[in-house]
Scaffold this active site. Sequence first.
Site, short mmCIF file in Angstrom:
data_model
loop_
_atom_site.label_atom_id
_atom_site.label_comp_id
_atom_site.label_asym_id
_atom_site.label_seq_id
_atom_site.Cartn_x
_atom_site.Cartn_y
_atom_site.Cartn_z
N TYR A 25 0.75 -1.26 0.10
CA TYR A 25 0.13 0.01 -0.06
C TYR A 25 0.90 1.23 0.08
O TYR A 25 0.63 2.17 0.78
CB TYR A 25 -0.93 -0.15 1.19
CG TYR A 25 -1.92 -1.36 1.29
CD1 TYR A 25 -2.75 -1.78 0.73
CD2 TYR A 25 -1.44 -1.91 2.42
CE1 TYR A 25 -3.40 -3.04 0.54
CE2 TYR A 25 -2.08 -3.20 2.60
CZ TYR A 25 -3.11 -3.61 1.58
OH TYR A 25 -3.88 -4.87 1.78
N TYR A 153 -12.79 -7.53 5.70
CA TYR A 153 -11.35 -7.45 4.95
C TYR A 153 -11.00 -8.83 4.78
O TYR A 153 -10.91 -9.63 5.62
CB TYR A 153 -10.23 -6.67 5.74
CG TYR A 153 -9.00 -6.63 4.82
CD1 TYR A 153 -9.10 -5.95 3.57
CD2 TYR A 153 -8.01 -7.78 4.95
CE1 TYR A 153 -8.02 -6.19 2.85
CE2 TYR A 153 -6.97 -7.81 4.16
CZ TYR A 153 -6.89 -6.95 3.19
OH TYR A 153 -6.00 -7.33 2.41
N ASP A 254 -13.36 -16.87 7.68
CA ASP A 254 -12.23 -16.62 7.37
C ASP A 254 -11.38 -16.18 8.79
O ASP A 254 -11.49 -15.14 9.43
CB ASP A 254 -12.11 -15.30 6.73
CG ASP A 254 -10.89 -14.45 6.32
OD1 ASP A 254 -10.02 -14.97 6.80
OD2 ASP A 254 -10.81 -13.45 5.64
N LYS A 283 -1.57 -16.78 7.78
CA LYS A 283 -0.85 -15.98 8.76
C LYS A 283 -0.13 -16.88 9.93
O LYS A 283 0.94 -17.31 9.32
CB LYS A 283 -1.84 -14.85 9.30
CG LYS A 283 -2.20 -13.96 8.49
CD LYS A 283 -2.86 -12.88 9.12
CE LYS A 283 -3.43 -11.72 8.37
NZ LYS A 283 -2.41 -10.60 7.87
N1 PMP Z 1 -8.48 -12.61 5.62
C1 PMP Z 1 -8.14 -11.76 6.50
C2 PMP Z 1 -9.03 -11.75 7.76
C3 PMP Z 1 -6.84 -10.99 6.69
O1 PMP Z 1 -6.76 -10.27 7.95
C4 PMP Z 1 -5.97 -11.05 5.70
C5 PMP Z 1 -4.60 -10.38 5.80
N2 PMP Z 1 -4.39 -9.25 6.31
C6 PMP Z 1 -6.34 -11.89 4.46
C7 PMP Z 1 -7.66 -12.48 4.58
C8 PMP Z 1 -5.48 -11.95 3.25
O2 PMP Z 1 -4.30 -12.54 3.52
P1 PMP Z 1 -2.93 -12.35 2.96
O3 PMP Z 1 -2.49 -11.07 3.21
O4 PMP Z 1 -1.98 -13.75 3.29
O5 PMP Z 1 -3.23 -12.68 1.31
#
Ligand code: PMP
Length: 446
Positions: A25, A153, A254, A283
């Site tokens: 970003y 997100y 998610d 993560k």
């Molecule tokens: N889902 C959630 C809830 C996240 O916090 C993130 C990353 N911040 C993602 C999906 C996307 O993961 P990545 O950055 O490994 O593509």
Amino acid sequence: MNTQSQSTINSIDLQFDRKHLWHPYTSMANALPAYGVVAAEGVELQLQDGSKLIDGTSSWWACVHGYSHPKIVAAMQQQTAKLSHVMFGGITHRPAVELARLLVELTSPKLTKVFLADSGSIAVEVAMKMALQYWQGKANTDKQKILTIKNGYHGDTFAAMSVCDPEGGMHTMFGELVTKQLFAPAPQSRFDGEFDPEELNEIASIFEDNHQQIAALLVEPIMQGAGGMRFYHSDYLAALRKLCDKYNVLLILDEIATGFGRTGKLFAYEHSQIEADILCLGKALTGGYISLAATMCSDEVAQGVSDSPAGVFMHGPTFMGNPLACAAAIASIELIKENQWQTQVSAIETQLKTELADAINYEHVNDVRVLGAVGVLEMSSTLNTAELQQEFVNLGVWIRPFSNLIYIMPPYCVTAEQLSKLTHAMKTVAANINPSTNDIAFISHG
Ligand code: PMP
């Protein structure tokens, strides 16, 4: 090797970085300086000038065991000496099989099938594709929309963008390329407050009116992360499961940010005692040592995918099931299974609640929120991340505010003393926001 050549190898050309290397970003035309990190151990990042910062971010939720953990490092070294990578088409290996076994064992009973992808965003894409293929397997081609909630997100790829908050501004510029999905209002009841069932009225009517088109409901369980760092009520999530059952809609959770203990439960859905049909992990899956994500699903979903006209699931990335990443994930999960995280996260939660509580009295703090190993100060105005970043570095910590939020989610092994240094820095910065300019009144110029 003498000290001089050692330091040449370690030195980072920050000017080259600023001129040529894109960071998340950021603008290349107007690049901001980046801090050069040469090493990290435990909870500390070591900068090129030798100074050390206490990490309050776990490198965006990932490094839950801290940096350079001997067990994860050893597992990766041993694995890379044997087999760093091999294609997954028609081939399998022990790290993938053992990781799948651990994931099936740790997650809720319904989740029996594991798809190993390379990043969180891809795990979300995979989940959405699974949902669509599942309904095709049921000879239902009407169900092609994803319902989600605002303030969410889920990643930066195109399908993942389509389920991010449409008013959040992060992805609005991509126009027609981003599929239009269905959005319900964000949950209002706080995790630590009373649940008001009325807040379900609108999402319930979206289900009622559109269920024939809805393949799946996709949400972050309990914590909405990058969309505002809010913790919502466990009854709200439980009610969403019921709506999915009533209207024959799959539930995709998610857990990319919340998984592996962050909210005080191993998985955030456990707060609501529900099960997902499809679950996304990423993560902290590898303890943050290397990129890997997983999408898990039920037998039922996997059967539907196989019954679809394609007969197979249509996704297969080059680095699927990478053995090195799987070995890191196994080592990280073994550390999780030692169960120290529970005591650590609950101690962090108690300390965060105690130390952050009085910040609510600061002129420009709107809200203080803590859940598990996450502490948030919500400010009344948008913050200047770059300027604040320097203040935090001057205070000896790595905290990266965004929007109007100053927040931390440190590695679980943070000591009480290190955590105090983090909360002190959060409060020092929050207390010194200049009300007239919405900018920080500079605290230190060290
Ligand atoms: N889902 C959630 C809830 C996240 O916090 C993130 C990353 N911040 C993602 C999906 C996307 O993961 P990545 O950055 O490994 O593509």
